[in-house]
Design a protein around this motif. Structure first.
Motif, short mmCIF file in Angstrom:
data_model
loop_
_atom_site.label_atom_id
_atom_site.label_comp_id
_atom_site.label_asym_id
_atom_site.label_seq_id
_atom_site.Cartn_x
_atom_site.Cartn_y
_atom_site.Cartn_z
N ASN B 152 0.87 -1.17 0.00
CA ASN B 152 0.00 0.00 0.00
C ASN B 152 0.91 1.23 0.00
OD1 ASN B 152 -2.06 1.77 0.11
ND2 ASN B 152 -3.07 0.84 1.88
N TRP B 153 1.40 1.58 -1.18
CA TRP B 153 2.53 2.51 -1.33
C TRP B 153 2.34 3.81 -0.57
CZ3 TRP B 153 6.62 0.31 -3.39
CH2 TRP B 153 6.42 -0.85 -4.17
N LEU B 154 1.18 4.44 -0.74
CA LEU B 154 1.03 5.79 -0.20
C LEU B 154 0.64 5.78 1.27
CD1 LEU B 154 -0.75 7.31 -3.28
CD2 LEU B 154 1.64 7.53 -2.63
N ALA B 155 0.13 4.65 1.76
CA ALA B 155 -0.30 4.60 3.15
C ALA B 155 0.79 4.05 4.06
CB ALA B 155 -1.57 3.74 3.28
N ASN B 156 1.88 3.63 3.48
CA ASN B 156 2.97 3.05 4.26
C ASN B 156 4.00 4.14 4.58
OD1 ASN B 156 5.45 1.84 4.96
ND2 ASN B 156 4.81 -0.08 4.00
N GLU B 157 4.29 4.32 5.85
CA GLU B 157 5.16 5.41 6.26
C GLU B 157 6.55 5.30 5.63
OE1 GLU B 157 4.81 6.01 10.49
OE2 GLU B 157 6.54 7.34 10.43
N LYS B 158 6.99 4.08 5.40
CA LYS B 158 8.34 3.89 4.84
C LYS B 158 8.35 4.07 3.32
CE LYS B 158 10.82 1.37 8.27
NZ LYS B 158 9.83 0.60 9.09
N LEU B 159 7.22 3.83 2.67
CA LEU B 159 7.20 3.80 1.20
C LEU B 159 6.67 5.08 0.56
CD1 LEU B 159 5.98 0.14 0.65
CD2 LEU B 159 8.28 1.05 0.30
N ALA B 160 5.95 5.91 1.34
CA ALA B 160 5.30 7.07 0.74
C ALA B 160 6.31 8.01 0.10
CB ALA B 160 4.46 7.79 1.78
N LEU B 161 7.37 8.35 0.84
CA LEU B 161 8.35 9.29 0.30
C LEU B 161 9.08 8.70 -0.92
CD1 LEU B 161 9.59 12.08 0.51
CD2 LEU B 161 11.25 11.17 2.14
N PRO B 162 9.58 7.44 -0.82
CA PRO B 162 10.19 6.85 -2.03
C PRO B 162 9.24 6.83 -3.21
CG PRO B 162 10.74 5.53 -0.13
CD PRO B 162 9.78 6.57 0.35
N GLY B 235 3.18 16.39 -2.39
CA GLY B 235 2.93 16.20 -0.96
C GLY B 235 1.55 16.69 -0.56
N TYR B 236 1.12 17.78 -1.19
CA TYR B 236 -0.18 18.35 -0.85
C TYR B 236 -1.31 17.51 -1.44
CZ TYR B 236 -4.00 21.74 -0.67
OH TYR B 236 -5.19 22.36 -0.43
N LEU B 237 -1.17 17.14 -2.71
CA LEU B 237 -2.27 16.48 -3.42
C LEU B 237 -2.34 14.98 -3.16
CD1 LEU B 237 -2.43 17.96 -7.02
CD2 LEU B 237 -4.22 17.95 -5.29
N ILE B 238 -1.19 14.31 -3.21
CA ILE B 238 -1.21 12.86 -3.22
C ILE B 238 -1.28 12.29 -1.81
CG2 ILE B 238 0.01 10.78 -3.95
CD1 ILE B 238 1.15 12.34 -6.23
N THR B 239 -0.43 12.81 -0.92
CA THR B 239 -0.33 12.19 0.40
C THR B 239 -0.80 13.10 1.52
OG1 THR B 239 1.94 12.94 0.42
CG2 THR B 239 1.57 10.64 -0.19
N ASP B 240 -1.04 14.37 1.21
CA ASP B 240 -1.43 15.34 2.23
C ASP B 240 -0.42 15.33 3.39
OD1 ASP B 240 -2.93 17.37 3.21
OD2 ASP B 240 -4.39 16.09 4.22
N GLY B 241 0.85 15.19 3.06
CA GLY B 241 1.90 15.25 4.08
C GLY B 241 2.08 13.95 4.85
N GLY B 242 1.16 13.01 4.67
CA GLY B 242 1.19 11.80 5.47
C GLY B 242 1.87 10.66 4.79
N TYR B 245 3.23 12.29 8.74
CA TYR B 245 4.20 13.32 8.35
C TYR B 245 5.35 12.80 7.50
CZ TYR B 245 1.71 15.71 12.07
OH TYR B 245 0.73 16.24 12.86
N ALA B 246 5.23 11.60 6.94
CA ALA B 246 6.33 11.02 6.17
C ALA B 246 6.62 11.81 4.88
CB ALA B 246 6.04 9.56 5.83
N THR B 247 5.64 12.57 4.40
CA THR B 247 5.87 13.37 3.19
C THR B 247 5.57 14.85 3.44
OG1 THR B 247 3.64 12.92 2.44
CG2 THR B 247 5.37 11.47 1.60
N LEU B 248 5.80 15.27 4.68
CA LEU B 248 5.57 16.68 5.02
C LEU B 248 6.74 17.49 4.47
CD1 LEU B 248 3.75 18.68 6.65
CD2 LEU B 248 5.39 18.43 8.50
N PHE B 249 6.62 17.95 3.21
CA PHE B 249 7.68 18.75 2.63
C PHE B 249 7.73 20.11 3.32
CE2 PHE B 249 6.67 16.09 -1.21
CZ PHE B 249 7.82 15.32 -1.10
N TYR B 250 8.91 20.71 3.25
CA TYR B 250 9.11 21.99 3.93
C TYR B 250 8.09 23.04 3.47
CZ TYR B 250 11.65 25.77 6.14
OH TYR B 250 11.99 26.82 6.94
N VAL B 251 7.94 23.17 2.16
CA VAL B 251 7.02 24.21 1.64
C VAL B 251 5.57 23.87 1.99
CG1 VAL B 251 6.17 25.37 -0.43
CG2 VAL B 251 8.60 24.98 -0.14
#
Lengths: 280, 300
Positions: B152-162, B235-242, B245-251
């Motif tokens: 579950n690529w986007l829901a997995n904390e380790k896989l979302a950013l990759p 980060g905003y559209l696909i994962t909403d930072g999650g 917070y695994a994809t919480l980009f700075y901007v």
């Protein structure tokens, strides 16, 4: 055939294999987008995935278009795009002419400053600019997105100046002797000669305006004012559509087509424009 | 009237005209860059939610930042993203550009294909990748074909950013085009001379291609760095930072503070930290450039 020749043709074949394989991988997402847009509800979640829908559900496009007010989104996008491209081209060409042809003591310092502002992350000015537009009552109108285009963007100024510098000086000297003013030289000589470069600026700012997401996200709040970029993501906010990937892909294809068509027809200018920045 | 005076007047007129022509940029610089920059510095020392009057708090925003776990988290996420995406994209784009530069037929077609992903509106490509990453989407189909277990690529904390790094890698064509143009401008006689000296392909790459291309590598490095540090939309559209917070980009964190929580002062402080990070790294790359970037014009 000798050894060297065989080695050479093996090498060339290897290159083609690598290039073709990697471009095929790169194209898979595109193919998937198009074929998903034509899938039926049942086909969408089948395993293995259906690549060629039988029959193609062209009605997905109609259904997607009617699910959300896409006609309004399209009109808004067109208005915003035209409103941003035309002033940008005009303003940048004026500024580039000034930097390329008119002598002033501070000219090179100001040009350096202009280039330096390219490095500035937009996030630094974003918040105060928002506050100003908010005080002016411009939030939730197109003004915060259109009005800044009347001020020239540094990258385009740079691009056009480089182009203007290639126009021979003799042309404006001859015109000056005939009594032409600077504005006439700009208007009657430079603008017609610079059509390809102006075209490149127009294409770039068209792409930027069409694809812009953060600008409309900050400033536009009513759905009636949304451009396509904001409208597209609305599918996510309505539960019934959130997993209708066929509809989402259909409207994505529709949004992608105009920039894609423009790119195909203007590739040469486009690539020239991109590469100009790298070779100062 | 002496000739000198007339000349002087002419110069003055030309100077006035110069300012008239550059006024669109100058006004923009004053009102949309300089003034907001100054305002942003002041704001970063204040607390303000746009409704109640601003409150002067000195360095509090910056002090708070140092203890803000999300600030550090977003810096870490962004650094990981920048590092991996810049390195991967540069390597791939240089490699592909070198392949394409081998007098390949249909070079225009290949160039178009590699560049295509960067033309897509970011919203459309985000939607597309969301669907590819979907639990029963395309990526899992390929993954199971390879005999691996679906994720579950986007829901997995380790896989979302990759996953988002993979998506950004898709757009490596942008720097590829610039590399290709750079490669094409390297004069052929340099390779011929190397050939006569008995240079192999590595020696040709290391002694001809790399130094001649180094200004372009430099350009792509700086641009890639600045561009990916400002990543926001995926980060905003696909994962909403999650997730978590695994994809919480700075901007994205900055955006949330500014336009969701209306902590305008705090967000301005974040913007200035971003400015200094970008400046510092850009200067670092520029300062290090004499060590590895070769400018032909300077040697003459």
């Amino acid at each position: 055939m000798n050894k060297a020749k065989i080695a050479k043709s093996a090498y060339r074949t290897a290159i083609y294999v690598i290039l073709i394989a990697s471009s095929a991988v790169l194209l898979i997402p595109f193919a998937w987008m198009v074929s998903s847009s034509l899938l039926s509800e049942e086909e969408m979640f089948q395993h293995p995935p259906v690549w060629i829908p039988k029959p193609p559900h062209w009605s997905n496009y109609k259904e997607a278009w009617e699910a959300l007010p896409f006609t309004t989104f399209l009109i808004n996008t067109l208005l915003l795009t035209i409103g941003r491209v035309l002033p940008q081209v005009f303003a940048c060409s004026l500024v580039a002419f000034g930097f390329a042809r008119l002598r002033a003591r501070a000219s090179s310092k100001l040009f350096f400053l202009c280039l330096a502002t390219m490095m500035l992350p937009g996030q630094v000015t974003m918040i105060p600019t928002y506050i100003i537009f908010n005080k002016l009552g411009w939030v939730n109108t197109f003004k915060p997105l259109i009005v800044p285009s009347f001020f020239a963007g540094p990258f385009f100024v740079f691009m056009l100046r480089q182009f203007f510098l290639t126009i021979p000086l003799e042309l404006d000297e001859a015109a000056r002797i005939d009594g032409a003013s600077s504005f006439q030289i700009y208007y009657k000589i430079f603008l017609p000669l610079a059509k390809p470069a102006l075209g490149a600026v127009a294409i770039f700012s068209f792409m930027a305006a069409w694809n812009d997401f953060m600008g409309p996200l900050i400033y536009l709040h009513d759905i009636e004012k949304y451009p396509l970029a904001l409208g597209l993501r609305l599918f996510q906010s309505y539960g019934e559509y959130a997993t209708r990937w066929n509809l989402i892909m259909a409207s994505s294809v529709a949004m992608v087509l105009p920039p894609l068509i423009v790119f195909f027809f203007t590739q040469k200018h486009f690539i020239k424009g991109i590469t100009i920045g790298a070779f100062r | 009237m002496t000739g000198e005076k007339r000349l002087h007047r002419k110069q003055k007129r030309e100077e006035r005209e110069f300012y008239f022509f550059i006024s669109p940029w100058l006004m923009g610089f004053l009102f949309l860059t300089l003034a907001p920059m100054l305002a942003s510095i002041i704001l970063s020392f204040a607390r303000w939610n746009i409704i109640t009057p601003p409150e002067w708090v000195g360095f509090d925003n910056y002090k708070e930042l140092m203890h803000d776990q999300l600030f550090w988290k977003s810096l870490g996420v962004t650094s990981t993203f920048v590092l991996s995406s810049v390195v991967l994209k540069l390597a791939a784009s240089l490699l592909v550009a070198m392949f394409l530069n081998q007098k390949v037929r249909a070079i225009g077609l290949f160039r178009t294909i590699f560049y295509l992903p960067t033309i897509l509106p970011i919203v459309a490509s985000s939607m597309l990748w969301m669907w590819i990453f979907f639990p029963n989407g395309l990526l899992n189909f390929f993954v199971t074909k390879l005999g691996l277990s679906p994720q579950n690529w986007l829901a997995n904390e380790k896989l979302a950013l990759p996953s988002l790094i993979l998506m950004s890698f898709w757009g490596f064509g942008a720097s590829m085009i610039i590399f290709l143009a750079g490669l094409q401008s390297i004069p052929q006689y340099l390779y011929e001379a190397a050939q006569i000296d008995g240079a192999g392909w590595w020696s040709k790459f290391w002694n001809v291609t790399f130094p001649m291309l180094s200004p372009v590598i430099f350009f792509n490095l700086v641009m890639g760095f600045i561009g990916s540090f400002k990543v926001f939309t995926p980060g905003y559209l696909i994962t909403d930072g999650g997730p978590h917070y695994a994809t919480l980009f700075y901007v994205l964190y900055l955006f949330r503070n500014a336009f969701e929580y209306f902590n305008l002062g705090y967000a301005s402080a974040l913007a200035w930290i971003l400015f200094f990070i970008i400046m510092a790294f850009t200067l670092l790359i520029i300062k290090s450039s004499p060590l590895w970037v070769y400018y032909e014009a300077e040697r003459r």
